[in-house]
Design an enzyme around this catalytic site. Structure first.
Site, PDB file in Angstrom:
ATOM      1  N   LYS A  35       0.842  -1.201   0.000  1.00 10.61           N
ATOM      2  CA  LYS A  35       0.000   0.000   0.000  1.00 10.61           C
ATOM      3  C   LYS A  35       0.880   1.255   0.000  1.00 10.61           C
ATOM      4  O   LYS A  35       2.080   1.172   0.285  1.00 10.61           O
ATOM      5  CB  LYS A  35      -0.931  -0.016   1.209  1.00 10.61           C
ATOM      6  CG  LYS A  35      -0.199   0.007   2.538  1.00 10.61           C
ATOM      7  CD  LYS A  35      -1.156  -0.309   3.693  1.00 10.61           C
ATOM      8  CE  LYS A  35      -0.417  -0.378   5.001  1.00 10.61           C
ATOM      9  NZ  LYS A  35      -1.188  -1.067   6.059  1.00 10.61           N
ATOM     10  N   ARG A 130     -11.369  -0.710  14.179  1.00  9.81           N
ATOM     11  CA  ARG A 130     -11.124   0.101  12.986  1.00  9.81           C
ATOM     12  C   ARG A 130     -12.011  -0.474  11.878  1.00  9.81           C
ATOM     13  O   ARG A 130     -13.048   0.073  11.575  1.00  9.81           O
ATOM     14  CB  ARG A 130      -9.631   0.074  12.636  1.00  9.81           C
ATOM     15  CG  ARG A 130      -9.217   1.200  11.737  1.00  9.81           C
ATOM     16  CD  ARG A 130      -7.712   1.235  11.506  1.00  9.81           C
ATOM     17  NE  ARG A 130      -7.189   0.025  10.889  1.00  9.81           N
ATOM     18  CZ  ARG A 130      -5.915  -0.140  10.534  1.00  9.81           C
ATOM     19  NH1 ARG A 130      -5.035   0.829  10.748  1.00  9.81           N
ATOM     20  NH2 ARG A 130      -5.510  -1.249   9.968  1.00  9.81           N
ATOM     21  N   TYR A 255      15.739  29.091  10.054  1.00  2.83           N
ATOM     22  CA  TYR A 255      14.471  29.686  10.490  1.00  2.83           C
ATOM     23  C   TYR A 255      14.351  29.656  12.003  1.00  2.83           C
ATOM     24  O   TYR A 255      14.696  28.667  12.649  1.00  2.83           O
ATOM     25  CB  TYR A 255      13.294  28.924   9.878  1.00  2.83           C
ATOM     26  CG  TYR A 255      13.113  29.196   8.404  1.00  2.83           C
ATOM     27  CD1 TYR A 255      12.841  30.490   7.952  1.00  2.83           C
ATOM     28  CD2 TYR A 255      13.212  28.176   7.478  1.00  2.83           C
ATOM     29  CE1 TYR A 255      12.678  30.757   6.597  1.00  2.83           C
ATOM     30  CE2 TYR A 255      13.042  28.418   6.122  1.00  2.83           C
ATOM     31  CZ  TYR A 255      12.778  29.723   5.684  1.00  2.83           C
ATOM     32  OH  TYR A 255      12.613  29.977   4.365  1.00  2.83           O
ATOM     33  N   MET A 303      12.108  23.834   3.868  1.00  2.00           N
ATOM     34  CA  MET A 303      11.316  23.087   2.895  1.00  2.00           C
ATOM     35  C   MET A 303      12.195  22.229   1.986  1.00  2.00           C
ATOM     36  O   MET A 303      11.886  21.072   1.722  1.00  2.00           O
ATOM     37  CB  MET A 303      10.475  24.051   2.051  1.00  2.00           C
ATOM     38  CG  MET A 303       9.511  23.331   1.130  1.00  2.00           C
ATOM     39  SD  MET A 303       8.578  24.431   0.046  1.00  2.00           S
ATOM     40  CE  MET A 303       7.420  25.152   1.192  1.00  2.00           C
TER      41      MET A 303
HETATM   42  C1  LIG Z   1      -0.455  -2.198   6.608  1.00  2.00           C
HETATM   43  C2  LIG Z   1      -1.059  -3.501   6.926  1.00  2.00           C
HETATM   44  C3  LIG Z   1      -0.260  -4.634   7.137  1.00  2.00           C
HETATM   45  C4  LIG Z   1       1.255  -4.580   7.193  1.00  2.00           C
HETATM   46  O1  LIG Z   1       1.657  -4.038   8.425  1.00  2.00           O
HETATM   47  P1  LIG Z   1       3.231  -3.888   8.801  1.00  2.00           P
HETATM   48  O2  LIG Z   1       3.199  -3.457  10.219  1.00  2.00           O
HETATM   49  O3  LIG Z   1       3.777  -2.860   7.881  1.00  2.00           O
HETATM   50  O4  LIG Z   1       3.828  -5.226   8.581  1.00  2.00           O
HETATM   51  C5  LIG Z   1      -0.897  -5.858   7.331  1.00  2.00           C
HETATM   52  N1  LIG Z   1      -2.243  -5.940   7.311  1.00  2.00           N
HETATM   53  C6  LIG Z   1      -3.038  -4.873   7.129  1.00  2.00           C
HETATM   54  C7  LIG Z   1      -4.512  -5.040   7.139  1.00  2.00           C
HETATM   55  C8  LIG Z   1      -2.479  -3.628   6.941  1.00  2.00           C
HETATM   56  O5  LIG Z   1      -3.275  -2.547   6.776  1.00  2.00           O
END
Ligand SMILES: *Cc1c(COP(=O)(O)O)cnc(C)c1O
Length: 353
Positions: A35, A130, A255, A303
Site C-alpha cells: 500500500k 477500525r 528559520y 522546505m
Molecule cells: C499495513 C497492513 C499490514 C502490514 O503491516 P506492517 O506493520 O507494515 O507489517 C498488514 N495488514 C493490514 C490489514 C495492513 O493494513
C-alpha cells in the site's frame, strides 16, 4: 550538477528481507503489503523484486489494476475493499480479491448467479475497532457470503492493535483468542499477522501472513532495531552538501534561529527538506552520515534544505555525499529523533528521483 537529492531502492535487499519473512513463517503463504506506493518505495519496482510472493495487498484500486495489467497473476487483495458497485465490478473483471468489512459492502454484492468470480477476505473486528464485523455480526456476514454465488474463496482475517509492543502480549493473545473462537469450525483459510506478529507471535501465522514494514528493511518495534532483526534497508535517501557556512561563536542558523553556535564551526547546507519528505519535526541532533561519518542536523529543517554540523569532518565540502537515512543509518533513528515512526517517514518520501 543537478539537484542531488536521491532516493535509491535496493531490490536485492527486498529479496533478503523476504527470505527473513520466510524464515520466520515457513509454512504460511506470503501477502506482501505494498500500500501507499509500496511504503514510498515505488509499486512496480517493489512488486518485481518480490514477484515470488503468493499475493500482494494494497488499498488503491487503480494500483491493483496496474499490477494485474503488468502481468502479476497471484492474489491481489484490496485491504479496505471496494467503495461502490462499480469498483466491485472492476474487482471481478481483474480478478482482484477484496476485504469485506461492513454490511454496506455485503449489500452491494450482485445477486446474479455467476459462479465463483469474487474471492473475499472477511474481516473480523477483534478489538482494534477500525475495520471489521464484530463477533456477533460475523455469522450473518459469513452466511451472506456463502449463499452468494458470485463469491468464490472466503478467507477469514483480522488485524492486531499491539503486536509491536513487547510488554503487551496479553492484548495480542486476547485478539487471537476472539478470532480463533469466532473462526472455529469454519474450515476456512485465515490471515492475521503483520510484520510485528510474524516476528514475535508464531501462533498467529496460520495460512497467510501480511508483512509490510519488514520487507522494506525497517523494524516494526521501538525496542529492536532492523539490524537486530537481520533486515537490510531498502531505501537510502541521500543528497550532497551544496554550500558551506563558517560560523563564529554566537552565530545562529536557519528559520527561527533555532540553533546558536557556542564556538566557531563549519556548517554544511544539504539539498533536502520537508518537501522531499524529511521530517520537519527532526530537531538539532538528528543523525546524518557525511562521507560515511556520523554527525547531526542543526536548527530547523527548511522546505528544501537542512543544516548539518561539520565539526571535525575536515574532508567534507561542497559536493560531499550525505546519507539522510538508509544504508548506514537506520530510518528508525531518524523517526525516533523526530518523534514519529519509520512507517511515516518512508511513506512521506517524495522521490524526485
Ligand atoms: C499495513 C497492513 C499490514 C502490514 O503491516 P506492517 O506493520 O507494515 O507489517 C498488514 N495488514 C493490514 C490489514 C495492513 O493494513
Amino acid at each position: 550538477m543537478t539537484r542531488p537529492f536521491q532516493v535509491l531502492i535496493n531490490s536485492s535487499a527486498l529479496g533478503h528481507n523476504l527470505s527473513i519473512v520466510r524464515k520466520h513463517a515457513p509454512r504460511a503463504r506470503i501477502m506482501a503489503v505494498i500500500k501507499a506506493n509500496a511504503y514510498g518505495h515505488g509499486l512496480l519496482c517493489v512488486a518485481e523484486a518480490l514477484s515470488s510472493v503468493d499475493g500482494f495487498a494494497m488499498l488503491e484500486l487503480d494500483a491493483a489494476i496496474r499490477l494485474r495489467e503488468a502481468g502479476y497473476s497471484q492474489t491481489i487483495l484490496l485491504i479496505e475493499g471496494f467503495f461502490s458497485p462499480k469498483e466491485l465490478a472492476l474487482c471481478e473483471q481483474y480478478h482482484l480479491s477484496t476485504v469485506i468489512h461492513h454490511s454496506e459492502q455485503l449489500e452491494m454484492l450482485p445477486v446474479y448467479k455467476r459462479r465463483g468470480g469474487l474471492d473475499v477476505f472477511l474481516k473480523l473486528n477483534t478489538g482494534m475497532n477500525r475495520l471489521g464485523f464484530t463477533p456477533e455480526q460475523f455469522s450473518f456476514a459469513l452466511r451472506t457470503l456463502q449463499s452468494n454465488a458470485t463469491v468464490g474463496q472466503i478467507t477469514l482475517m483480522s488485524h492486531f492493535s499491539c503486536a509491536d509492543e513487547i510488554n503487551d502480549k496479553a492484548d495480542v493473545l486476547e485478539q487471537l483468542k476472539i478470532f480463533n473462537h469466532t473462526a472455529a469450525g469454519k474450515n476456512l483459510p485465515r490471515s492475521l499477522a503483520n510484520s510485528a506478529a510474524i516476528l514475535h507471535y508464531p501462533e498467529t501465522h496460520v495460512d497467510w501472513v501480511r508483512p509490510g514494514i519488514m520487507l522494506y528493511g525497517a523494524s516494526p518495534f521501538t525496542h529492536k532495531t532492523s539490524m537486530e532483526l537481520d533486515l537490510l534497508p531498502v531505501m537510502t535517501v541521500s543528497s550532497k552538501i551544496i554550500a558551506i557556512q563558517n560560523l563564529k561563536t554566537g552565530d545562529r542558523v536557519g528559520y527561527g534561529y533555532a540553533f546558536q553556535a557556542n564556538q566557531p564551526m563549519r556548517v554544511g547546507i544539504i539539498a533536502g527538506g520537508y518537501a522531499d519528505g524529511y521530517p520537519r519535526s527532526a530537531p538539532t541532533g538528528t543523525p546524518v552520515l557525511v562521507n560515511g561519518r556520523r554527525t547531526r542536523t542543526l536548527g530547523r529543517i527548511s522546505m528544501d534544505m537542512l543544516h548539518i554540523d561539520l565539526s571535525g569532518i575536515e574532508n567534507a565540502g561542497v559536493g560531499s555525499s550525505v546519507v539522510l537515512w538508509g544504508d548506514g543509518i537506520p530510518v528508525e533513528e531518524i523517526a525516533q529523533s523526530a518523534g514519529t515512526v519509520n512507517y511515516e517517514l518512508l511513506c512521506a518520501i517524495q522521490p524526485r528521483m
